[in-house]
Design an enzyme around this catalytic site. Structure first.
Site, PDB file in Angstrom:
ATOM      1  N   TYR A 125     -10.154  -1.196  -0.505  1.00 25.85           N
ATOM      2  CA  TYR A 125      -8.904  -0.758  -1.147  1.00 25.85           C
ATOM      3  C   TYR A 125      -9.039   0.695  -1.608  1.00 25.85           C
ATOM      4  O   TYR A 125      -8.193   1.546  -1.300  1.00 25.85           O
ATOM      5  CB  TYR A 125      -8.592  -1.674  -2.341  1.00 25.85           C
ATOM      6  CG  TYR A 125      -7.301  -1.329  -3.036  1.00 25.85           C
ATOM      7  CD1 TYR A 125      -6.108  -1.943  -2.679  1.00 25.85           C
ATOM      8  CD2 TYR A 125      -7.264  -0.362  -4.046  1.00 25.85           C
ATOM      9  CE1 TYR A 125      -4.917  -1.608  -3.310  1.00 25.85           C
ATOM     10  CE2 TYR A 125      -6.084  -0.030  -4.679  1.00 25.85           C
ATOM     11  CZ  TYR A 125      -4.914  -0.656  -4.312  1.00 25.85           C
ATOM     12  OH  TYR A 125      -3.733  -0.325  -4.927  1.00 25.85           O
ATOM     13  N   HIS A 148       0.830  -1.220   0.000  1.00 30.62           N
ATOM     14  CA  HIS A 148       0.000   0.000   0.000  1.00 30.62           C
ATOM     15  C   HIS A 148       0.863   1.269   0.000  1.00 30.62           C
ATOM     16  O   HIS A 148       0.467   2.297   0.534  1.00 30.62           O
ATOM     17  CB  HIS A 148      -0.994  -0.001   1.168  1.00 30.62           C
ATOM     18  CG  HIS A 148      -2.071  -1.030   0.991  1.00 30.62           C
ATOM     19  ND1 HIS A 148      -3.215  -0.797   0.267  1.00 30.62           N
ATOM     20  CD2 HIS A 148      -2.156  -2.317   1.403  1.00 30.62           C
ATOM     21  CE1 HIS A 148      -3.968  -1.886   0.263  1.00 30.62           C
ATOM     22  NE2 HIS A 148      -3.351  -2.834   0.947  1.00 30.62           N
ATOM     23  N   ASP A 183       2.532   1.902  -3.148  1.00 29.18           N
ATOM     24  CA  ASP A 183       2.719   2.279  -4.566  1.00 29.18           C
ATOM     25  C   ASP A 183       1.868   3.480  -4.964  1.00 29.18           C
ATOM     26  O   ASP A 183       2.331   4.389  -5.645  1.00 29.18           O
ATOM     27  CB  ASP A 183       2.545   1.087  -5.524  1.00 29.18           C
ATOM     28  CG  ASP A 183       1.188   0.398  -5.482  1.00 29.18           C
ATOM     29  OD1 ASP A 183       0.366   0.713  -4.599  1.00 29.18           O
ATOM     30  OD2 ASP A 183       0.956  -0.477  -6.350  1.00 29.18           O
ATOM     31  N   SER A 193     -11.649 -19.190 -21.722  1.00 29.30           N
ATOM     32  CA  SER A 193     -10.649 -19.536 -20.716  1.00 29.30           C
ATOM     33  C   SER A 193     -10.751 -21.020 -20.423  1.00 29.30           C
ATOM     34  O   SER A 193     -11.853 -21.570 -20.379  1.00 29.30           O
ATOM     35  CB  SER A 193     -10.922 -18.737 -19.444  1.00 29.30           C
ATOM     36  OG  SER A 193     -10.304 -19.372 -18.349  1.00 29.30           O
ATOM     37  N   LEU A 242      -2.098 -12.613  -5.616  1.00 28.79           N
ATOM     38  CA  LEU A 242      -0.840 -12.874  -6.329  1.00 28.79           C
ATOM     39  C   LEU A 242      -0.881 -12.260  -7.727  1.00 28.79           C
ATOM     40  O   LEU A 242      -0.140 -12.649  -8.607  1.00 28.79           O
ATOM     41  CB  LEU A 242      -0.570 -14.384  -6.401  1.00 28.79           C
ATOM     42  CG  LEU A 242      -0.447 -15.086  -5.043  1.00 28.79           C
ATOM     43  CD1 LEU A 242      -0.263 -16.587  -5.236  1.00 28.79           C
ATOM     44  CD2 LEU A 242       0.712 -14.517  -4.229  1.00 28.79           C
ATOM     45  N   SER A 243      -1.805 -11.325  -7.898  1.00 27.67           N
ATOM     46  CA  SER A 243      -1.875 -10.549  -9.136  1.00 27.67           C
ATOM     47  C   SER A 243      -2.406 -11.332 -10.328  1.00 27.67           C
ATOM     48  O   SER A 243      -1.943 -11.144 -11.453  1.00 27.67           O
ATOM     49  CB  SER A 243      -0.486 -10.014  -9.485  1.00 27.67           C
ATOM     50  OG  SER A 243      -0.504  -8.651  -9.433  1.00 27.67           O
ATOM     51  N   SER A 244      -3.384 -12.190 -10.096  1.00 26.44           N
ATOM     52  CA  SER A 244      -3.965 -12.913 -11.233  1.00 26.44           C
ATOM     53  C   SER A 244      -4.587 -11.926 -12.235  1.00 26.44           C
ATOM     54  O   SER A 244      -4.525 -12.152 -13.444  1.00 26.44           O
ATOM     55  CB  SER A 244      -5.014 -13.906 -10.754  1.00 26.44           C
ATOM     56  OG  SER A 244      -6.017 -13.253  -9.996  1.00 26.44           O
ATOM     57  N   ASP A 287       1.985  -4.021  -9.507  1.00 23.99           N
ATOM     58  CA  ASP A 287       1.760  -5.338 -10.099  1.00 23.99           C
ATOM     59  C   ASP A 287       2.147  -5.339 -11.577  1.00 23.99           C
ATOM     60  O   ASP A 287       2.874  -6.224 -12.050  1.00 23.99           O
ATOM     61  CB  ASP A 287       0.288  -5.749  -9.949  1.00 23.99           C
ATOM     62  CG  ASP A 287      -0.162  -5.747  -8.494  1.00 23.99           C
ATOM     63  OD1 ASP A 287       0.717  -5.681  -7.612  1.00 23.99           O
ATOM     64  OD2 ASP A 287      -1.374  -5.805  -8.246  1.00 23.99           O
TER      65      ASP A 287
HETATM   66  C1  GLA Z   1      -2.911  -4.489  -4.960  1.00 23.39           C
HETATM   67  C2  GLA Z   1      -2.722  -3.365  -5.986  1.00 23.39           C
HETATM   68  C3  GLA Z   1      -1.300  -2.819  -5.939  1.00 23.39           C
HETATM   69  C4  GLA Z   1      -0.879  -2.474  -4.510  1.00 23.39           C
HETATM   70  C5  GLA Z   1      -1.207  -3.609  -3.544  1.00 23.39           C
HETATM   71  C6  GLA Z   1      -0.959  -3.242  -2.119  1.00 23.39           C
HETATM   72  O1  GLA Z   1      -2.137  -5.580  -5.337  1.00 23.39           O
HETATM   73  O2  GLA Z   1      -3.010  -3.821  -7.286  1.00 23.39           O
HETATM   74  O3  GLA Z   1      -1.192  -1.711  -6.781  1.00 23.39           O
HETATM   75  O4  GLA Z   1      -1.468  -1.278  -4.101  1.00 23.39           O
HETATM   76  O5  GLA Z   1      -2.547  -4.049  -3.670  1.00 23.39           O
HETATM   77  O6  GLA Z   1       0.389  -3.013  -1.910  1.00 23.39           O
END
Ligand code: GLA
Length: 385
Positions: free
Chosen positions: A222, A34, A36, A67, A124-126, A172
């Site tokens: 968020y 948190h 970025d 998918s 994990l950024s899917s 991400d």
């Molecule tokens: C998510 C957002 C990122 C970042 C994180 C927290 O992954 O996509 O940009 O803010 O939360 O660090």
């Protein structure tokens, strides 16, 4: 997970033409959470789990997408001017296409088949893996003007903001674009400069514990945190008119000027300010293989996310509590946006089994379900196969 040859075969069977393959990885953030969207610092790695997109152009301006993991086909026209949010993974694909077109990338119609082993919604950024793999596929089909990886990352962030409705930062997308094997990236989220930090971790491993918990309100909470940071900056400007973002604030500044903030905003700001300092210290610790110090900073990061920023949850807190009591664990913390998802653990290689066994047993005792535990290594970023 279907391998490349199988994916190409499946694509041929589905669409009757050969495909090119593009992929982007998931990521784990070692520290810098948190920060970025406060112009601060982050220290993520790309991981070996990937989203792969098979793609071939069409002669019209239609995009069809299937998918292998999610039972929902979709179709949209690039010529349609209106956009309706579906609230599903398709928004990332259409959002990415629209975001690229608004940057002057002329995408042809395309048929897509998506495969992935990045756990969905686990922090994990899917979603960024989908955006970046699809974005690389679209821009590669479009040819000129080529977008730089950095501009592709910015286009994906814009897709989040404009089409998905989450005001994400840039971490991400940037780590997915620039990740390297055996390297963490220290990213300055103001300048977008990236510094590679060797992440060989002699005698140690990075272990992920996926709680499989996903709290309903994660996206709105968020956005709310982001608003709170902006409100803090606006209030602090009474005292520090030059302040652009919480990144510009030191711990002493906050001490001096913090009384203009409500108690909640003071804690939010304190997290961001202290987390930036921890992230820079962690990058230094990692580059000299000081895993004990790195672990200590991870634990402090978690405490701050839990108490000051309030983005943790009972499941994540328990995982950190269990892990930090296991001998051989240097540190543990939640990773990603929070409100569920995963913890990241830095652990001596000879203690990995003990950690995994203890986490599974004690988590099950308390929550009657099994977390998913696996080791990751710093891996490469997006690419064409
Ligand atoms: C998510 C957002 C990122 C970042 C994180 C927290 O992954 O996509 O940009 O803010 O939360 O660090």
């Amino acid at each position: 997970m279907a391998d490349d040859a199988t994916l190409k075969k499946l694509f041929l069977a589905e669409y009757g033409k050969p495909a090119r393959l593009f992929s982007a990885p998931g990521r784990v953030n070692l520290i810098g959470e948190h920060t970025d969207y406060n112009d601060g610092f982050v220290l993520p790695i790309a991981i070996g789990m990937r989203t792969v997109v098979a793609v071939a152009p069409r002669s019209d301006r239609k995009v069809r997408v299937r998918s292998l993991r999610v039972a929902q086909d979709a179709e949209f026209s690039l010529d349609r001017s209106d956009f309706t949010r579906q609230g599903s993974w398709v928004d990332y694909v259409e959002g990415m296409a629209r975001s690229l077109e608004s940057r002057g990338v002329k995408i042809p119609g395309a048929d897509l088949l998506v495969e992935s082993d990045v756990p969905i919604g686990a922090g994990l950024s899917s979603s960024a893996a989908l955006e970046m793999s699809v974005g690389l596929a679209f821009t590669s089909l479009a040819g000129e003007p080529a977008l730089s990886p950095r501009d592709l990352a910015l286009a994906a962030q814009d897709a989040d903001h404009t089409y998905v409705g989450i005001r994400s930062g840039i971490m991400d997308q940037l780590i997915l674009a620039f990740g390297k094997p055996e390297r963490a990236l220290l990213i300055d989220c103001r300048s977008l400069d990236t510094t590679e930090i060797r992440c060989a971790l002699p005698g140690a491993a990075i272990v992920i514990c996926d709680t499989k918990v996903k709290h309903e309100l994660a996206a709105s909470a968020y956005n709310q945190r982001r608003d709170e940071c902006e409100m803090s900056v606006a209030a602090l400007r009474q005292r520090r008119p030059d302040l652009r973002a919480l990144r510009d604030l030191s711990e002493e500044d906050l001490e001096t000027h913090g009384q203009v903030l409500s108690e909640t905003l003071r804690r939010r700001s304190r997290h961001v300010v202290s987390e930036n300092a921890r992230t820079l210290a962690a990058a230094r610790a990692l580059s000299r293989d000081d895993l004990a110090e790195l672990g200590r900073l991870m634990v402090a990061s978690h405490a701050s996310l839990r108490s000051d920023y309030e983005v943790s949850c009972a499941e994540l807190d328990l995982c950190v509590e269990i892990a930090t009591a296991v001998r051989g664990v240097y540190g543990a913390r939640m990773t990603g946006g929070g409100f569920g998802g995963c913890t990241v653990n830095l652990v001596r290689s000879d203690a990995v089994e003990d950690l995994a066994e203890t986490l599974v047993r004690r988590f099950q005792e308390r929550f009657q379900k099994r977390p998913y535990i696996f080791a990751v290594r710093a891996s490469e970023g997006m690419k064409e196969h």
